[in-house]
Design a protein around this motif. Structure first.
Motif, short mmCIF file in Angstrom:
data_model
loop_
_atom_site.label_atom_id
_atom_site.label_comp_id
_atom_site.label_asym_id
_atom_site.label_seq_id
_atom_site.Cartn_x
_atom_site.Cartn_y
_atom_site.Cartn_z
N ARG A 259 0.85 -1.19 0.00
CA ARG A 259 0.00 0.00 0.00
C ARG A 259 0.88 1.24 0.00
O ARG A 259 2.05 1.19 0.44
CB ARG A 259 -0.92 0.03 1.22
N VAL A 260 0.35 2.34 -0.50
CA VAL A 260 1.07 3.61 -0.47
C VAL A 260 0.83 4.26 0.88
O VAL A 260 -0.31 4.52 1.27
CB VAL A 260 0.60 4.54 -1.60
N LYS A 261 1.92 4.53 1.61
CA LYS A 261 1.81 5.17 2.92
C LYS A 261 1.86 6.69 2.78
O LYS A 261 0.98 7.39 3.27
CB LYS A 261 2.94 4.68 3.84
N THR A 262 2.90 7.19 2.14
CA THR A 262 3.05 8.64 1.98
C THR A 262 3.71 8.95 0.64
O THR A 262 4.41 8.11 0.07
CB THR A 262 3.90 9.26 3.11
N ILE A 263 3.48 10.16 0.18
CA ILE A 263 4.15 10.69 -1.01
C ILE A 263 4.75 12.03 -0.60
O ILE A 263 4.05 12.88 -0.04
CB ILE A 263 3.18 10.90 -2.18
N GLN A 264 6.02 12.23 -0.89
CA GLN A 264 6.67 13.48 -0.49
C GLN A 264 7.55 13.97 -1.62
O GLN A 264 8.35 13.22 -2.18
CB GLN A 264 7.52 13.28 0.76
N SER A 265 7.39 15.23 -1.97
CA SER A 265 8.25 15.88 -2.95
C SER A 265 9.31 16.68 -2.22
O SER A 265 9.03 17.31 -1.19
CB SER A 265 7.45 16.79 -3.88
N ASP A 266 10.53 16.64 -2.74
CA ASP A 266 11.62 17.36 -2.11
C ASP A 266 11.34 18.85 -2.05
O ASP A 266 10.78 19.44 -2.98
CB ASP A 266 12.92 17.15 -2.89
N LEU A 267 11.73 19.46 -0.94
CA LEU A 267 11.70 20.91 -0.85
C LEU A 267 12.90 21.48 -1.58
O LEU A 267 13.93 20.83 -1.74
CB LEU A 267 11.72 21.35 0.62
N TYR A 268 12.78 22.72 -2.02
CA TYR A 268 13.85 23.35 -2.78
C TYR A 268 14.37 24.58 -2.05
O TYR A 268 13.61 25.33 -1.45
CB TYR A 268 13.35 23.78 -4.17
N GLN A 269 15.67 24.75 -2.13
CA GLN A 269 16.26 26.02 -1.74
C GLN A 269 16.22 26.90 -2.98
O GLN A 269 16.48 26.44 -4.09
CB GLN A 269 17.70 25.84 -1.27
N MET A 270 15.86 28.13 -2.82
CA MET A 270 15.71 29.01 -3.97
C MET A 270 16.95 29.87 -4.14
O MET A 270 17.26 30.72 -3.31
CB MET A 270 14.47 29.90 -3.81
N ALA A 271 17.69 29.62 -5.22
CA ALA A 271 18.81 30.47 -5.59
C ALA A 271 18.29 31.46 -6.62
O ALA A 271 18.24 31.17 -7.81
CB ALA A 271 19.95 29.64 -6.16
N ASP A 272 17.84 32.59 -6.16
CA ASP A 272 17.09 33.53 -7.01
C ASP A 272 17.98 34.70 -7.39
O ASP A 272 18.32 35.54 -6.57
CB ASP A 272 15.86 34.02 -6.25
#
Length: 330
Positions: A259-272
């Motif tokens: 079963r799928v427990k969790t889905i997580q997308s990486d957070l990003y540091q913003m080099a702006d």
């Protein structure tokens, strides 16, 4: 964690091409490579992201700790000492119903060795609605010579320990442990599921975007495979011989144990590079916003040399300029 063959082979080929180019360049070309760093970082986002799969062995929703007793109402004193397996043929279903698949994706996971994370590179920026993989191997791979695999490959017997020495083929899933029958004496069990003729295919609905590194945690309920412990009271072992009804029944349960427990997308540091600075950008220059995973070291761009779309394009052209190479060809 182990690196798996990419979903998109072109991603690996592009990395090899870059490495070959660097080996043949002169000192002047190295300067060009420095100017091209912004392009390389930006290109890495376009060529595909990373998909991580984390396998979590469970017993009725609770994590399995090898050697520790699990809570079961049907059998007493039950513990699992081995939960090892092989995964292959990763597939992702697109929104239009087509599948992005890899027949070179092989994973060895082990609860005891804490090898429970695998990854695939080359995840494109598309929308996906399901994930599919096989517990075990196809017939050709199962019958292959195990010594042909590289020393660190998941299918090398010295890595996985799942190849039968006394018969051909691999063990696809190994479940071993102990329990205490009514008479009070501890008894062991060993279930080895194998045989490519009846694939254990797992398909799970899951919605995510491939535009950024993504981690999917999958729970694998061993209690479902062992019928909450009833299996150990019926038989202490199976080695998936021809006509073995217990092995066939357990293999059918494997497909329903995930079963799928969790889905997580990486957070990003913003080099702006569009942040206010003492020296404004010239007219006609477009600032470039670069998103970099927080897993990487913090990026600090120089204020007097901002990252721009035009600068990245210049770096790309210099990086690919044959006249800057040692042999005027690369």
């Amino acid at each position: 964690m182990e690196r798996i063959d990419p979903l998109l082979i072109a991603t690996a080929q592009s990395k090899q091409a870059i490495a070959a180019r660097l080996r043949g360049n002169s000192r002047m070309a190295w300067l060009a490579c420095g100017l091209a760093l912004g392009w390389l970082a930006f290109d890495a986002q376009l060529s595909g992201q990373e998909l991580r799969l984390e396998i979590v062995p469970e017993w009725e929703g609770n994590p399995v700790v090898p050697g520790e007793t699990v809570s079961s109402e049907r059998v007493s004193g039950m513990s699992l000492s081995r939960v090892d397996g092989l995964l292959s043929r990763l597939g992702l279903r697109r929104a239009d119903g087509s599948w992005l698949e890899s027949d070179r994706w092989h994973v060895y996971f082990s609860a005891e060795k804490r090898r429970l994370t695998a990854r695939a590179d080359g995840l494109p920026a598309e929308e996906f609605q399901a994930i599919r993989f096989q517990v075990g191997l196809d017939a050709e791979t199962d019958a292959s010579d195990p010594q042909e695999w590289p020393a660190d490959h998941p299918l090398n017997p010295s890595v996985c320990g799942l190849h039968w020495g006394w018969r051909s083929g691999y063990v696809f899933l190994a479940l071993e442990g102990h329990w205490t029958p009514a008479e009070g004496k501890s008894s062991g069990f060993s279930y080895h599921l194998a045989g490519a003729e009846k694939p254990m295919t797992v398909e799970l609905p899951v919605t995510f975007s491939g535009g950024q590194p993504t981690t999917i945690r999958l729970g694998m309920d061993v209690a479902k495979i062992l019928a909450a412990g009833d299996v150990v009271r019926e038989s202490s072992s199976t080695h998936s011989r021809s006509g073995d009804s217990l092995a066939a029944t357990m293999k059918a349960r494997v497909s329903r144990s995930f079963r799928v427990k969790t889905i997580q997308s990486d957070l990003y540091q913003m080099a702006d590079s569009a942040q206010p600075r003492a020296r404004p950008l010239p007219s006609g220059v477009t600032p470039l916003r670069l998103s970099i995973s927080e897993r990487l070291p913090k990026v600090k761009l120089p204020e007097d040399n901002p990252l721009t779309v035009e600068g990245v394009e210049l770096g790309r052209q210099l990086f690919n300029e044959p006249r800057l190479s040692r042999n005027n060809a690369q």
